[in-house]
Design a protein around this motif. Structure first.
Motif, PDB file in Angstrom:
ATOM      1  N   HIS A  19       0.730  -1.099   0.185  1.00 51.34           N
ATOM      2  CA  HIS A  19      -0.008   0.019   0.090  1.00 51.34           C
ATOM      3  C   HIS A  19       0.859   1.003  -0.056  1.00 51.34           C
ATOM      4  O   HIS A  19       1.625   1.407   0.858  1.00 51.34           O
ATOM      5  CB  HIS A  19      -1.104  -0.033   1.168  1.00 51.34           C
ATOM      6  CG  HIS A  19      -1.777   1.085   1.442  1.00 51.34           C
ATOM      7  ND1 HIS A  19      -2.969   1.398   0.289  1.00 51.34           N
ATOM      8  CD2 HIS A  19      -1.875   2.079   2.129  1.00 51.34           C
ATOM      9  CE1 HIS A  19      -3.462   2.525   0.724  1.00 51.34           C
ATOM     10  NE2 HIS A  19      -2.969   3.028   1.777  1.00 51.34           N
ATOM     11  N   ARG A  20       0.596   2.002  -0.896  1.00 54.89           N
ATOM     12  CA  ARG A  20       1.405   3.454  -0.922  1.00 54.89           C
ATOM     13  C   ARG A  20       0.975   4.422   0.228  1.00 54.89           C
ATOM     14  O   ARG A  20      -0.274   4.786   0.204  1.00 54.89           O
ATOM     15  CB  ARG A  20       1.175   4.030  -2.176  1.00 54.89           C
ATOM     16  CG  ARG A  20       2.035   5.143  -2.355  1.00 54.89           C
ATOM     17  CD  ARG A  20       2.021   6.002  -3.733  1.00 54.89           C
ATOM     18  NE  ARG A  20       0.586   6.495  -4.069  1.00 54.89           N
ATOM     19  CZ  ARG A  20       0.563   7.786  -3.425  1.00 54.89           C
ATOM     20  NH1 ARG A  20       1.400   8.422  -2.852  1.00 54.89           N
ATOM     21  NH2 ARG A  20      -0.814   8.221  -3.543  1.00 54.89           N
ATOM     22  N   VAL A  21       1.984   4.930   0.765  1.00 50.82           N
ATOM     23  CA  VAL A  21       1.490   5.697   1.976  1.00 50.82           C
ATOM     24  C   VAL A  21       1.411   7.187   1.333  1.00 50.82           C
ATOM     25  O   VAL A  21       2.502   7.676   1.197  1.00 50.82           O
ATOM     26  CB  VAL A  21       2.701   6.025   3.043  1.00 50.82           C
ATOM     27  CG1 VAL A  21       2.422   6.647   4.221  1.00 50.82           C
ATOM     28  CG2 VAL A  21       2.738   4.213   3.729  1.00 50.82           C
ATOM     29  N   ALA A  22       0.221   7.781   1.506  1.00 49.24           N
ATOM     30  CA  ALA A  22      -0.190   9.043   0.851  1.00 49.24           C
ATOM     31  C   ALA A  22       0.266  10.019   2.193  1.00 49.24           C
ATOM     32  O   ALA A  22       0.191   9.788   3.165  1.00 49.24           O
ATOM     33  CB  ALA A  22      -1.348   9.178   0.304  1.00 49.24           C
ATOM     34  N   GLU A  23       0.453  11.492   1.709  1.00 50.60           N
ATOM     35  CA  GLU A  23       0.518  12.370   2.595  1.00 50.60           C
ATOM     36  C   GLU A  23      -0.656  12.487   3.798  1.00 50.60           C
ATOM     37  O   GLU A  23      -0.473  12.750   5.102  1.00 50.60           O
ATOM     38  CB  GLU A  23       0.669  13.784   2.148  1.00 50.60           C
ATOM     39  CG  GLU A  23       2.332  14.069   1.488  1.00 50.60           C
ATOM     40  CD  GLU A  23       3.175  13.995   2.551  1.00 50.60           C
ATOM     41  OE1 GLU A  23       3.217  14.504   3.572  1.00 50.60           O
ATOM     42  OE2 GLU A  23       4.331  13.412   2.148  1.00 50.60           O
TER      43      GLU A  23
END
Length: 325
Positions: free
Chosen positions: A304-308
C-alpha cells in the motif's frame, strides 16, 4: 477497506493499534510488558491482550487485517526471533512480520523509508536503513557490549559521582543534595553504607537529577555531554557502515532522555558527530507513538502506498503528548 495492525511491545507496556488504509485509527489496546527477554510468557500474554482489545475496539476479526506488524523490544538477534516467530504465528493473522522496536521508532519519526534512529530510554540503541534497504543495528546490549548510558546507566553515573565527590575523588556537586533528598538520606555516608549493607539497586529515576542541576553543575553537564557524544558515535558508525554519508535523511531521536529532558546538554553533542558524518541529515525528535511506525511498515509490506494524508491522520490519532516537556 483494508485494515492494518501495528504493535509496539516494550519493556513497560504494549500498545496495539488498528488503522484503516487512510491512516484513521479505528481500534487500540493496551497491556503490560511485551519484551520476551523480561519473560516470554508475560510478553505472550501482554501482546495477546493488547491485540484482542484493539480488534474488539475496531469491531474486526483477525481475518480482516491485511497485514500485522509487531515491533518488539528485544527482537535483536536470530536467537530472539526463534522465540518470537512461533509466538506471533500463534496469533494467526493472514500476514505478519516482526521487527525490533527501534525500526518502528525510526519509521514513526520520518516520512522517508531510509534514515537513522537513536534510542535513549532505559537503555540505548541505534538502527539505520539506507536508500537501498540495507539495515544495521549498533548497540542495544548494555555497557559490557559497548553501550553507555540510557536511564539505568545514567542513574549509576549520578550515584557514583556523588560517592566520588564525598570521597574527594571529584569536586563537590549539586547532584549530592538532589540525590540525598530523592532517596531520603541525611548524609552520603549513611547512603553509602545502607546501599552496601542491603545490596540495594540504584533507582533509574536518579537520571532526572542531571537535568535538575545541569545549568549550574559541571559534573552533571559532563555526564550528559558524554551521553550525547556516545549516541553520536553510534549514529556515525551506522551512517558510515551503510554508506549514507552523502544522503539526505532524518536522524530520529527516541526515548525519554532525548524527548523529555533538556536537549541543550545532549543533542548538540549528537549533532556534532552526525553532521560530520553526514551533513545532509536532519535531527527530529519523535512526535508519534512508535506504533504508528508499525502501522506504516504494515501498509508498505502489504504494497500500500503511503500518501501524505495518511501521515496527517496518524499525527492526529497517535501523537506523543508533551514531547519535549
Amino acid at each position: 477497506m483494508n485494515y492494518y495492525l501495528g504493535v509496539d511491545g516494550g519493556g513497560s507496556k504494549t500498545l496495539a493499534v488498528v488503522s484503516d488504509e487512510q491512516g484513521q485509527i479505528v481500534g487500540r489496546g493496551m497491556s503490560g510488558c511485551g519484551n520476551h527477554q523480561v519473560g516470554a510468557e508475560l510478553a505472550r500474554r501482554s501482546i495477546r491482550e493488547a491485540v484482542a482489545e484493539a480488534l474488539s475496539h475496531a469491531g474486526l476479526v483477525r481475518e480482516q487485517i491485511e497485514f500485522a506488524m509487531f515491533g518488539l523490544a528485544g527482537a535483536d538477534r536470530e536467537a530472539d526471533f526463534r522465540i518470537l516467530r512461533p509466538m506471533m504465528a500463534e496469533l494467526d493473522f493472514p500476514a505478519h512480520d516482526i521487527v525490533c522496536d527501534t525500526e518502528i521508532g525510526l519509521r514513526a519519526g520520518t516520512r522517508q523509508q531510509d534514515g537513522v534512529v537513536i534510542v535513549c530510554g532505559s537503555g540505548t540503541n541505534c538502527f539505520g536503513v539506507n536508500k537501498h534497504g540495507e539495515s544495521l543495528q549498533c548497540g542495544g546490549f548494555g555497557y559490557n557490549y559497548g553501550d553507555f548510558g540510557g536511564g539505568s546507566g545514567l542513574a549509576i553515573e549520578v550515584f557514583r559521582t556523588v560517592i566520588r565527590a564525598w570521597e574527594g575523588r571529584e569536586q563537590p556537586t549539586l547532584l549530592t543534595g538532589v540525590v540525598l533528598q530523592t532517596l531520603g538520606y541525611s548524609s552520603v555516608e549513611h547512603m553509602f553504607h545502607d546501599f552496601l549493607d542491603h545490596g540495594k539497586v540504584i533507582p533509574r529515576h536518579l537520571t532526572k537529577a542531571l537535568f535538575q542541576v545541569a545549568e549550574h553543575d559541571e559534573a552533571a553537564r559532563r555526564i550528559l555531554q558524554r551521553q550525547g557524544e556516545e549516541l553520536g558515535i553510534a549514529a556515525a558508525a551506522v551512517i558510515h557502515k551503510l554508506a549514507m554519508m552523502q544522503d539526505s535523511f532524518d536522524l530520529v531521536l527516541v526515548g525519554s532522555v532525548l524527548t523529555r529532558g533538556d536537549s541543550r546538554y545532549i543533542i548538540p553533542h549528537i549533532e556534532k558527530n552526525v553532521k560530520t558524518a553526514a551533513p545532509g541529515c536532519s535531527l527530529r525528535r519523535l512526535a508519534l507513538e512508535p506504533a504508528a511506525g508499525a502501522v506504516l511498515l504494515a501498509m508498505e509490506r502489504a504494497g500500500h502506498r503511503v500518501a501524505e494524508s495518511v501521515y496527517e491522520r496518524l499525527d492526529d490519532g497517535l501523537s506523543v503528548k508533551e514531547v519535549g516537556a
